[in-house]
Every structure is written in C-alpha cells, then in structure tokens.
Design an enzyme around this catalytic site. Structure first.
Site, mmCIF file in Angstrom:
data_model
loop_
_atom_site.group_PDB
_atom_site.id
_atom_site.type_symbol
_atom_site.label_atom_id
_atom_site.label_comp_id
_atom_site.label_asym_id
_atom_site.label_seq_id
_atom_site.Cartn_x
_atom_site.Cartn_y
_atom_site.Cartn_z
ATOM 1 N N GLU A 180 17.359 -3.341 -5.768
ATOM 2 C CA GLU A 180 17.288 -4.707 -5.218
ATOM 3 C C GLU A 180 17.409 -5.769 -6.297
ATOM 4 O O GLU A 180 16.457 -6.495 -6.573
ATOM 5 C CB GLU A 180 15.939 -4.902 -4.524
ATOM 6 N N TYR B 171 6.344 -20.793 -15.645
ATOM 7 C CA TYR B 171 6.299 -19.534 -16.427
ATOM 8 C C TYR B 171 6.582 -19.729 -17.909
ATOM 9 O O TYR B 171 6.839 -18.754 -18.613
ATOM 10 C CB TYR B 171 7.361 -18.541 -15.920
ATOM 11 N N CYS C 271 6.732 -37.112 -12.243
ATOM 12 C CA CYS C 271 5.507 -37.723 -12.733
ATOM 13 C C CYS C 271 4.485 -36.633 -13.014
ATOM 14 O O CYS C 271 3.578 -36.383 -12.213
ATOM 15 C CB CYS C 271 4.984 -38.712 -11.694
#
Ligand code: LLP
Length: 439
Positions: free
Chosen positions: A290, A334, A361
């Site tokens: 996958e 991340y 912001c």
C-alpha cells in the site's frame, strides 16, 4: 540540488516540470500552486507493479489515497492498474466519483462508522481491513442485515518499530491500530472472523510505519506473521490467500534521505515471503502492498510567491511566502524538512541563508529553516520540492486561507485538476445569525 522526475532547468534558465515552465504555470494558475509531475507518478507506480509482474507473483499494489486524494489522482491510479486504499467515507466517495473499480477498493480505518460501512457494502468494495473487535462485530451485523458477505483482512500489529518519526509509527504494540499479534488478540479475531457466516477472512494485514528506508522492518514483520500463520494453520486449518504488508516506503525529501527504489523494496519483500512460505511449507499468499508517499511524494512541487522579509540582525532573516502551514502542515507537525529553489533563477549562486516563513498567524508556521538562496525580491517564485504526499491532503483553512489549486503536468500539457478555493467557498457552509445578512 537534486531534481526529481521530469523537473529540470530550461533554456530560459527557469525551472520546468512535465515540459512546462513553472513561471508560466504560476502566471496561468496563480500561487500558491501544487504542481504534479504525472510521468513520475506513473514511473513509481510501474516500479512497484512491474516488479511483481516480472517475478510472476500474484499481487495488488494499492495506492494509499490518504497521501493525496482527488478524483483525477484516483483516475490516474486506475489508469495504472493500481488498487486503492481508502480510510473514510470521503475517500471512498472520491474513489466512486472517479469510477474506480469497487472490487479493487480496500477500506481501512480504526473507527469506521455504520454509515461508512453501509456505503462500502452498497458499493460492493473488495475488502475491509478490520481493525478491532468493535468493527468485527459491527461489520458482521451490517452484512447480516443486508445478507451480503464481506471479504476482510485482519490488521495485526506485529510489534515492530520502524525507524522513523514517532508520530507516524503504527506497527508497534502500543498503537491505536490493529490486533496485537503477540498477546493473542489477533488469533481471537481470526477465530471470530472464521466463525462468522458473513465474513470471509481473505488474509492478514500489517503496516509498520512510514518513510522507511530499509527492508529490515518488512522482513521482520513477515517473519513474525508467518510464525503465527503456521500455528493458525495447524490449530485452525487457516490458510491466508493474502498477506498485505502495508506501505511506508520512503522518499528523498533532502539529501539526508536515502530511500531504495520501488523495485528494491518489492524484490526483498517477495524473497522473504517465499522463504517463509517454504520454511513453514505453506502456500505462497498473494502479496499486497500500500504505497502512498512513494507514489506521489516526490512528484509534487509547490510554487509560492515571495513576499515580506524580516531581518533580525545577527540572528536570522525571515522570508515569507504566500502560503504556509495551511497548504503544508508537515514542517510544523513533524519537523519535516524540504529543499527549495527560486523557480525563476534556480542556477543563481546563493548569497545568504534565509528561513522560509508561512503567512499564518502562528510562530510555528515555518516551511524551511536555513535555506541558502540568492538575494530575493517580491518578483521571485519559490519552488518547494517533494510536497506531493500529505500536503494537499492535510491542507486546511486556518486563518481562512483558501486552499491552492492542483495542476497535473505531463508532456508539455497542464491540466487543472483541483480549482483554487474562493472566499465564497470558505463561507459556503456558514449560516448567518439572522437573515438580514446574505451569504
Ligand atoms: N497503509 C496504511 C495502513 C497506512 O496507515 C498508511 C499511512 C499507508 C498505507 C501509506 O503510507 P505511506 O506509504 O504513505 O508512508 N501524515 C503523515 C503520514 C501518515 C501516514 C499514515 N498511514 C506524514 O505526512 O508524514
């Protein structure tokens, strides 16, 4: 600088993708703009698929559409003969809109709703990847109500930690996904699935993580699963038709990353599954994988217009672009790293180091820290590479910033496949407090 796929520098000295000058793309479609190199997506898809074909191993290569799900992308996956993973009613709906063959759709997710399961049953999808006991019961009950039988894969967590960022680990024991292989839950699930007249347990699934650069994790996972499969064959006469080893194949975002080629991952996986099947004298199952990121990640480039500049003497120079965490949340979420060049003068010598800020912001809205660039003006365009996976799919409307459009380029032709969101789109679902305001 490393250029992926058809990306190169043309005779005008501009960055070109799919045979088209990126400056023309920015002019025609505006910025920010996601640009996808279709030829590279096809090349990656064929890299996975042809390796199975060449080695004559029955397989399915399912595109994990969470990486980038749009109607055109699903159509492309269909053209390339891929199968498709979906993890929500929305991804399934997108696949059905694209007229993707339902029998090649696999439905993932750790909390599929009644509506989502019914939608998938009505569409007659290929299989459900069952994640937990709640789903096992619910799916059997909904199948019984409709008097249809569903194919399932049992998702197991083999207890392998892939070497990658903590946030995207999913194969370890302490995970919200799947049935644990070691503590007996997977076996209980298998027995329950086998007992149900509404379920057909096609096989076993695992996914050990994301952005993985070696094959050790896949090999260990296959070994752990086969140990159990041999036991289950002896104790429950169970022989799986399918072993799905998930996705997670890494890509090169920066020169710190050293991924393998698709065929290398596939060859190693096939060899190990064959070895294990031999050791335990089992019939070789179909191998399913996958890939998400590795099909679309390095095929995507985002073009931004450069805007404001802030200099903090002796500390850092900030250069802001007209997008940010609203179109690419990965650096903030991340600490993901990207490479970039000026699209209109990629060859020019760097004169300074700048940090690329988004326009949201939020102090954490930084796209790239410490990027060497020539001196820039607001006439310059920044091209950030490898934004094709989990960029558009995780885009959001923070600060009510409209999501950018997506353009596919191939052989000198550009096709708009997602329109730019408008301000009207942003308020489309809003309802006024009183009817004196017309939206
Ligand atoms: N199969 C399963 C069951 C998955 O959970 C995933 C990804 C994939 C396949 C595809 O993995 P890939 O080949 O794309 O690594 N948002 C994060 C990535 C989350 C991955 C979630 N599962 C990111 O931006 O890095």
């Amino acid at each position: 600088m490393y250029f992926h796929g058809t990306t190169k520098i043309n005779e005008k000295g501009h960055l070109e993708i799919g045979g088209i000058d990126t400056i023309d793309l920015a002019q025609q479609f505006g910025t920010p703009l996601y640009v996808y190199d279709v030829e590279l997506i096809r090349k990656r898809a064929r890299g996975f698929k042809k390796t199975f074909d060449k080695l004559n191993v029955p397989a399915q290569v399912a595109y994990a559409s969470k990486a980038f799900s749009t109607v055109a992308m699903v159509q492309l996956a269909k053209e390339e003969g891929l199968s498709l993973d979906v993890v929500s009613g929305g991804e399934l709906y997108t696949a059905l809109c694209a007229e993707f063959p339902p029998e090649k759709i696999h439905f993932h997710g750790n909390n599929k709703s009644v509506e989502e399961i019914n939608m998938a049953l009505d569409a007659n999808i290929g299989c459900f990847v069952v994640d937990n006991f709640y789903e096992l019961d619910l799916l059997a009950e909904l199948c019984a109500a409709k008097k249809v039988k569903a194919n399932i894969l049992i998702r197991v967590t083999p207890g392998i930690e892939a070497h990658t960022h903590d946030y995207i680990l999913t194969g370890q024991e302490d995970s919200k996904f799947g049935f644990d292989l070691q503590n007996g839950q997977a076996e209980t699930a298998l027995k329950q699935g086998m007992k149900s007249e509404w379920l057909n347990v096609l096989g076993i699934h695992c996914h050990i993580g994301s952005q993985i650069f070696e094959t050790t994790g896949f090999i260990l996972a296959a070994q752990k699963i086969f140990e159990k499969l041999a036991q289950w064959r002896d104790e429950h006469q169970y022989n799986p038709q399918v072993l799905n080893l998930g996705g997670g194949f890494g890509i090169r975002y920066t020169n710190e990353d050293e991924p393998l080629e698709p065929h290398q991952y596939v060859e190693k996986i096939i060899a190990e599954v064959k070895t294990q099947a031999d050791i335990f004298k089992m019939t070789m199952p179909e191998i399913w994988i996958e890939p998400g990121r590795s099909l679309v990640g390095d095929a995507g480039t985002t073009l931004y217009k450069i805007g404001s500049r802030k200099e903090v003497p002796n500390v850092r120079n900030y250069l802001a672009v007209d997008g940010g965490m609203s179109d690419n949340i990965r650096p903030s979420l991340y600490q993901a790293k990207y490479e970039a060049v000026l699209a209109n003068r990629p060859l020019e010598q760097a004169e300074e180091t700048v940090s690329i800020a988004g326009k949201c912001c939020e102090s954490g809205d930084m796209l790239i820290w410490d990027l060497p660039l020539p001196k820039t003006t607001n006439q310059d365009l920044l091209a950030v590479f490898c934004t094709g996976a989990y960029g558009y799919s995780m885009a959001n409307n923070y600060n009510r910033i409209p999501r950018p459009p997506v353009v596919f380029v191939e052989n000198g032709e550009a096709t708009l496949v997602v329109k730019r969101e408008s301000y009207q789109d942003l308020v489309r679902l809003d309802l006024p407090l009183n009817s004196s305001v017309k939206i």
